[in-house]
Scaffold this active site. Structure first.
Site, PDB file in Angstrom:
ATOM      1  N   ARG A 135      30.250  27.358  21.066  1.00 14.80           N
ATOM      2  CA  ARG A 135      29.427  27.059  22.227  1.00 14.80           C
ATOM      3  C   ARG A 135      28.159  26.270  21.861  1.00 14.80           C
ATOM      4  O   ARG A 135      27.764  25.337  22.557  1.00 14.80           O
ATOM      5  CB  ARG A 135      29.050  28.374  22.920  1.00 14.80           C
TER       6      ARG A 135
ATOM      7  N   GLY B 179      36.118  18.684  41.988  1.00 17.62           N
ATOM      8  CA  GLY B 179      35.024  17.729  42.173  1.00 17.62           C
ATOM      9  C   GLY B 179      34.590  17.492  43.601  1.00 17.62           C
ATOM     10  O   GLY B 179      33.955  16.472  43.884  1.00 17.62           O
TER      11      GLY B 179
ATOM     12  N   THR C 203      19.584  29.906  34.256  1.00 17.43           N
ATOM     13  CA  THR C 203      18.949  30.623  33.152  1.00 17.43           C
ATOM     14  C   THR C 203      20.070  31.135  32.249  1.00 17.43           C
ATOM     15  O   THR C 203      21.244  30.914  32.545  1.00 17.43           O
ATOM     16  CB  THR C 203      18.110  31.806  33.682  1.00 17.43           C
TER      17      THR C 203
ATOM     18  N   HIS D 296      26.925  28.393  43.455  1.00 20.08           N
ATOM     19  CA  HIS D 296      27.849  29.523  43.326  1.00 20.08           C
ATOM     20  C   HIS D 296      28.306  29.940  44.728  1.00 20.08           C
ATOM     21  O   HIS D 296      27.483  30.018  45.644  1.00 20.08           O
ATOM     22  CB  HIS D 296      27.152  30.695  42.615  1.00 20.08           C
TER      23      HIS D 296
ATOM     24  N   ASN E 291      32.242  19.025  45.260  1.00 19.53           N
ATOM     25  CA  ASN E 291      30.768  19.021  45.294  1.00 19.53           C
ATOM     26  C   ASN E 291      30.202  17.741  44.703  1.00 19.53           C
ATOM     27  O   ASN E 291      29.207  17.203  45.199  1.00 19.53           O
ATOM     28  CB  ASN E 291      30.211  20.246  44.571  1.00 19.53           C
TER      29      ASN E 291
HETATM   30  C1  GRF Z   1      32.765  25.653  44.053  1.00 16.97           C
HETATM   31  O1  GRF Z   1      33.196  26.681  44.892  1.00 16.97           O
HETATM   32  C2  GRF Z   1      31.473  26.045  43.358  1.00 16.97           C
HETATM   33  O2  GRF Z   1      30.660  26.860  44.130  1.00 16.97           O
HETATM   34  C3  GRF Z   1      31.983  26.807  42.157  1.00 16.97           C
HETATM   35  O3  GRF Z   1      33.127  26.102  41.746  1.00 16.97           O
HETATM   36  C4  GRF Z   1      33.707  25.433  42.869  1.00 16.97           C
HETATM   37  C5  GRF Z   1      33.822  23.980  42.497  1.00 16.97           C
HETATM   38  O4  GRF Z   1      34.501  23.237  43.479  1.00 16.97           O
HETATM   39  N1  GRF Z   1      30.945  26.903  41.147  1.00 16.97           N
HETATM   40  P1  GRF Z   1      34.532  21.643  43.395  1.00 16.97           P
HETATM   41  O5  GRF Z   1      35.105  21.298  42.012  1.00 16.97           O
HETATM   42  O6  GRF Z   1      33.156  21.136  43.563  1.00 16.97           O
HETATM   43  O7  GRF Z   1      35.457  21.201  44.489  1.00 16.97           O
END
Ligand code: GRF
Length: 217
Positions: free
Chosen positions: A65, A12, A141, A109, A14
């Protein structure tokens, strides 16, 4: 104000960067209303609760899914969510989710897409011997880690890098380009034509080199 959901499976960081940007008034009209995880013990859920944000564990157990996607869409619609951010959500979304939030779903990503989509992007960049890698925000997408690119940060690869040191260097840039991409989306400053995203006005990412596809006044 626009209501935002963040989907995260783990650490978490981000999410934390987004909530921090919101606290500092740097998310424009975007407000994170709910954080959803497919892991009950995800640190992302704890971070959400610490910020007074609703945190929901949506159990994927025993659901295919499509059914999981349907449950997710209902949860988001009940809360009037307009924009969705995938911040380390390690589950491929069903087409029903992507359709419901077409043009309103962002992903981050850890590579310069279209290089190294999928898992272990940092390790694969090291193995490929690239001099630069980075991070990419893009619209989601149906193809995984594809979709029109919003922002990219560029990160040098050092000769002594390990997967971990490289991942950390990339991550610091993720924490700038993801909140900024969300702000641009919420402010209605992104338009998409084919694979190209046009950004209206200035992009504000003070400490990372960012490649902007196209900026109009
Ligand atoms: C990040 O490197 C993001 O780019 C990828 O998964 C990771 C998540 O990290 N999609 P966090 O959970 O936000 O620390």
């Amino acid at each position: 104000m626009t209501n935002v959901a963040v989907l995260a499976s783990g650490r978490g960081s981000n999410l934390q960067a987004i909530l921090e940007a919101q606290r500092r008034g740097r998310l424009g009209p975007a407000r994170v209303r709910v954080v959803v995880s497919d892991h009950e013990d995800a640190r992302a859920l704890t971070i959400a609760r610490e910020h007074g944000t609703e945190a929901v564990f949506l159990d994927p157990e025993g659901q295919d899914r499509e059914a999981y996607g349907q449950a997710l869409v209902e949860l988001l619609e009940e809360r009037g969510i307009e924009h969705v951010v995938l911040a380390g959500f390690m589950r491929v979304l069903a087409p029903n989710v992507i359709r419901a939030f077409d043009g309103k779903l962002l992903n981050i990503h850890p590579s310069l897409l279209p290089a190294f989509p999928g898992l272990h992007a940092q390790r694969r960049a090291l193995e490929a011997g690239v001099r630069f890698t980075g991070a990419t925000t893009h619209f989601v997408t149906e193809e995984v880690d594809a979709g029109p690119i919003i922002l990219q940060s560029v990160v040098p690869v050092r000769p002594d890098d390990t997967e971990d040191t490289l991942a950390q260097r990339i991550l610091r840039t993720e924490h700038e380009i993801l909140p900024e991409s969300l702000r641009l989306l919420a402010e209605g400053r992104l338009s998409v034509e084919g694979e190209t995203v046009t950004i209206k006005g200035e992009v504000d990412v003070p400490t990372v080199p960012v490649l902007v596809p196209e900026v109009t006044p």
